[in-house]
Design an enzyme around this catalytic site. Structure first.
Site: not given
Ligand code: UD1
Ligand code: CA
Length: 487
Positions: A30, A37, A94, A190, A354, A401, A408, A461
């Site tokens: 997103r 991210k 997930g 959540n 720098r 000045a 280099y 010079r």
């Molecule tokens: C998730 C929750 C949702 C909650 C929200 C709060 C789930 C299914 N949903 O949704 O209920 O309200 O967070 O912010 O958990 N990640 C991994 N591996 C994966 C997928 C995700 O490490 O395979 C990590 C992402 O990088 C992120 C975190 O898990 O840092 C949450 O994942 P994200 O996809 O942002 O979940 P949300 O849609 O926000």
């Molecule tokens: Ca999230």
């Protein structure tokens, strides 16, 4: 980050072995970014670093596990100095899958606290409150919840109701895309921060299924699974909503960044720093500025910069990872990077440091002067239109000045050494490697290719010749030619 011995932290948690797992493997679709991210920044610090630093105040750093996947090597490198451990989730199926992959490392603990790499502002106290509640209630899964103004997009909490009264017990978490009619209005969401007892978690986690809108293993489905397995699943509601909000879009990133910076400015004002029009200044979270320093509008102080007391930092200046001593004045529009500037120095306007300079007490660096890997000694001055690179310059030196170090040769960088009390006339070029001995003089417009002995005058010079009447004769000849062409 303050280091604690693991012993200290064990006594705080009093018994059970606790790990913190931070889910940070996702791509962050997103954000529409090619970068991971969790490496996007607020307050000048990657999202994941915020979470790791907070987690490492609760358990020893090696018990903090960052679950990484997308661009894992980059993320690992960026976080290496935190001392945390890593779990690699090669493919991201997930949040439930992230924890499944972590089982070998995490199952040796009694409990795990699960955080999200994209929820950077979660406070230590809130996580500790969740941990304490989770342990005291002996629940299998405890989740942090909140009621934001707009719950859209978050998973919603279904609580068990007894005689119409809502209890702490959770029945299920329903993801946005799975909401049934009427559930959209459930205000409680959540947060994505959980406490799990590892035993029931890993006994049941293989029961997760991917029959949902995203075809993923949802960690949130553990609530219903554990309830079915007759385990205790509880919710703990958190009041301070803003800190629990995750970042999923660039707009949210910008909002939290603004929040963090406003908080930083407030903290500095409180500590005795004057900041005029603070809403125009960008100051990173890890910056330190001491009392009675004045920061004018439109200044940026970034990275791990430290500015002493009684300084003045004027408009348009950008300071990145610099240490600046007390009483130093930085006039408008200076760009200063990875350098050390001592007390009572005057820089600017329009100076460019720098990386790699050390500017000593009382030195002056003026307009359109660029320094790189240069030591400028006490009380030395380079006030106008000058480039000093790879140079070691002593005390009380005057750089005229337009002086240029030619450091280099197209292949290698060479050093210029200018000893104490040297006077370099304007428009000199110093061809490195070269050394100007103590107390020597360089005549203006010299090209210096050989070392200059102590107390000598160097002239490099061509000699001037004056051709008398030459100009008048030339002018007359031109006028005569014009006249002739008219006829
Ligand atoms: C998730 C929750 C949702 C909650 C929200 C709060 C789930 C299914 N949903 O949704 O209920 O309200 O967070 O912010 O958990 N990640 C991994 N591996 C994966 C997928 C995700 O490490 O395979 C990590 C992402 O990088 C992120 C975190 O898990 O840092 C949450 O994942 P994200 O996809 O942002 O979940 P949300 O849609 O926000
Ligand atoms: Ca999230």
């Amino acid at each position: 980050m303050p280091r604690h011995t693991s012993k200290e932290k064990r006594t705080i948690t009093n018994g059970p072995r606790i790990a913190i797992a931070i889910m940070a493997a996702g791509k962050g679709t997103r954000l529409k970014s090619k970068h991971p991210k969790v490496l996007h920044e607020i307050g000048g610090k990657p999202l994941l670093r915020w979470v790791i630093e907070t987690a490492a105040k609760i358990v020893p750093a090696q018990d903090v596990y960052a679950i990484i996947g997308f661009e894992a090597n980059r993320v690992r490198q960026a976080m290496a100095d935190t001392g945390c451990s890593f779990i690699v989730q090669e493919q991201q199926h997930g949040t439930g899958h992230a924890i499944m992959v972590g089982e070998p490392a995490l199952s040796k603990y009694d409990h795990i606290l699960v955080l999200s790499g994209d929820t950077p502002l979660i406070r230590q106290e809130v996580i500790e409150r969740l941990r304490d509640f989770h342990l005291a209630q002996k629940s299998a899964m405890t989740l942090l919840t909140a009621e934001p103004e707009n719950p859209h997009g978050y998973g919603r909490i279904l609580r068990r109701k007894t005689r119409g009264k809502s209890m702490n017990e959770v029945l299920a978490i329903v993801e946005q895309k799975s909401l049934r009619p009427g559930q959209e209005k459930i205000p409680e969401i959540n947060v994505g921060i959980y406490g799990f007892a590892t035993k029931p978690l890993f006994t049941n986690i293989r029961k997760l299924r991917t029959a949902n809108a995203h075809g993923e293993y949802y960690l949130t489905d553990m609530a219903e699974l554990l309830v079915k397995a007759k385990e205790r699943v509880l919710a703990l509601k958190e009041g301070a909503v803003a800190e629990t909000l995750g970042i999923n879009t660039r707009a949210e990133l910008a909002r939290l960044d603004a929040r963090v910076r406003a908080a930083k400015v407030a903290e500095l004002l409180d500590a005795g720093v004057t900041i005029y029009r603070p809403e125009t200044c960008v100051i990173d979270s890890d910056v330190i500025i001491e009392a009675d320093t004045i920061v004018d509008p439109f200044v940026q102080v970034l990275g791990r910069s430290r500015i002493g007391a009684d300084c003045r930092i004027q408009s348009g200046t950008i300071i990145v990872n610099c240490v600046i001593g007390a009483g130093t004045i930085v006039q408008p529009y200076c760009v200063l990077e990875d350098s050390r500037v001592d007390e009572n120095v005057r820089l600017g306007p329009f100076s460019h440091l720098r990386p790699g300079n050390e500017v000593s007490e009382g030195a002056h660096v003026g307009n359109f002067v660029e320094l790189k890997k240069t030591k400028l000694g006490r009380g030395s001055k380079a006030n106008h239109l000058t480039y000093l690179g790879d140079s070691v310059i002593g005390e009380r030196v005057n750089i005229g000045a337009g002086t240029i170090t030619c450091n280099y040769d197209g292949v290698h960088k060479h050093q210029t050494v200018i000893e104490d009390g040297v006077f370099v006339g304007s428009d000199s070029t110093l061809v490195a490697p070269v050394k100007l001995g103590k107390g020597s003089y360089v005549g203006a417009a010299s090209c210096i290719t050989d070392d200059v002995p102590e107390d000598a005058l160097a002239l490099g010079r061509g000699r001037q010749i004056n051709k008398l009447e030459w100009a008048r004769i030339k002018r007359d000849a031109i006028a005569a030619a014009k006249e002739a062409s008219k006829k």
